[in-house]
Design an enzyme around this catalytic site. Structure first.
Site, PDB file in Angstrom:
ATOM      1  CG  ASP A 166      -1.868  -1.029   1.159  1.00  0.00           C
ATOM      2  OD1 ASP A 166      -1.807  -1.813   0.280  1.00  0.00           O
ATOM      3  OD2 ASP A 166      -2.667  -1.339   2.151  1.00  0.00           O
ATOM      4  CG  ASP A 187      -3.287  -4.765  -3.036  1.00  0.00           C
ATOM      5  OD1 ASP A 187      -3.120  -5.390  -4.253  1.00  0.00           O
ATOM      6  OD2 ASP A 187      -3.658  -5.187  -2.040  1.00  0.00           O
ATOM      7  NE  ARG A 249      -4.640  -7.765  -4.424  1.00  0.00           N
ATOM      8  CZ  ARG A 249      -4.607  -8.580  -3.441  1.00  0.00           C
ATOM      9  NH1 ARG A 249      -4.669  -9.687  -3.413  1.00  0.00           N
ATOM     10  NH2 ARG A 249      -3.611  -8.057  -2.380  1.00  0.00           N
TER      11      ARG A 249
END
Length: 336
Positions: A166, A187, A249
């Site tokens: 993140d 991510d 994703r």
């Protein structure tokens, strides 16, 4: 350069010319400069102290010039202080870093809440679990955000964003990233921003997590309806690194990510994309790769719900600044 790309550039130039200076929120020049220097030559020793000194509500461009050094602090620009430029002396020359982790909303090293913020020539890092401690068997993956951008009409030039999970929270609003370096494993570009990443270098470090994880994920874009204008558009730039990685994703049922003329190295898995918790919603995604190159750009092994019609539409709709710059706010940023 293809005729199509020349046409797009000319069209963009025409559109920009029609909309220049529509957004005059902060004016078009810097009216004041605040110096930050750890050695004592500046008025402030920390970046946060300089931000705190900006009057509110602020309505004209104020530059915070941050001299070279490593600034170990959390930085937050509050919603009531738009029209701020934070400028360092270069990537790895001026660094803002902190070691927070756990929840994404409290771990960010640098939080930008208002609209009309510009950041340039900085390294912004969340140092939590970055490579040095990964050999420990008890190591756990936790969110550790370097940058969180909540405000609209924000731009980042020649910056470096370093993290593991993140790294860059592109929360919401229209954003422009130019010539930036973005590093992470899972991510590490995520959120519901409506953003263009132009000529940015993406470095996947998921290989450092083996054997804890088998794949990395670059994007996790959260778009929630067909009317939601958000999406991530990558124009040129590159994707390199270690470990097998998915381009993205789905973090929402209408997730949208486009790579345009990007160099994709062999680290990109043949499938390319992952539906994650939104299996069954694939027809609603907008995932496209247009005119990309490199050994990771071959489309023959991609998931079946990526199609050429979608890629053609993506090229027409998203490969120009008009995706984020409908009212000319980019042209109103003071020249460096």
């Amino acid at each position: 350069m293809s005729d199509l790309f020349i046409f797009i550039a000319l069209l963009l130039s025409t559109c920009t010319g029609l909309s220049v200076a529509t957004d005059q929120t902060c004016g078009n020049k810097v009216v004041s400069t605040i110096l930050v220097d750890q050695t004592g030559s500046g008025k402030h020793h920390t970046v946060q102290a300089a931000i705190d000194s900006v009057p509110e509500p602020n309505s004209q461009w104020i530059k915070i010039k941050v001299k070279r050094g490593v600034y170990i602090e959390k930085v937050s620009i509050p919603y009531t202080k738009p029209c701020i430029i934070v400028e360092g002396e270069g990537q790895k020359v001026t660094t803002i870093t902190y070691n927070a982790h756990e929840a994404t909303d409290v771990s960010s090293t640098f939080i930008s809440s208002p609209s009309h913020v510009v950041v340039r020539n900085l390294t912004i890092m969340n140092s939590y679990n970055r490579l040095s401690s990964l050999s420990k068997p008890s190591w756990n993956i936790k969110p550790a955000v370097a940058l969180a951008v909540y405000g609209d009409k924000s731009a980042f030039y020649d910056c470096e964003f370093l993290g593991l999970q993140d790294t860059l929270w592109d929360v919401q609003g229209r954003h422009f990233f130019k010539n930036c370096y973005i590093e992470g494993a899972i991510d590490f570009i995520f959120g519901s921003g409506q953003s263009i990443y132009e000529d940015c270098r993406i470095n996947v470090t998921a290989g450092a997590l083996a054997p804890i994880v088998n794949f990395g994920y670059i994007t996790a874009q959260a778009r929630w309806s067909i009317r939601d204008p958000s999406g991530f558009v990558f124009i040129r730039g590159s994707v390199r690194g270690t470990m097998n990685v998915y381009l993205g994703r789905a973090y929402g049922p209408f997730s949208r990510v486009i790579f345009f003329q990007t160099y994709l190295a062999s680290v990109v898995v043949p499938q390319g994309w992952f539906s994650w918790n939104y299996a069954g919603h694939e027809a609603r995604f907008t995932y496209a790769e247009v005119d990309c190159k490199g050994t990771g750009s071959y489309l023959s092994g991609r998931v079946p719900w990526i199609n050429k019609v979608q890629s053609t539409l993506a090229k027409e709709q998203f490969a120009t600044y008009s995706f984020i710059d409908q009212d000319g706010w980019l042209s109103n940023i003071p020249r460096f």
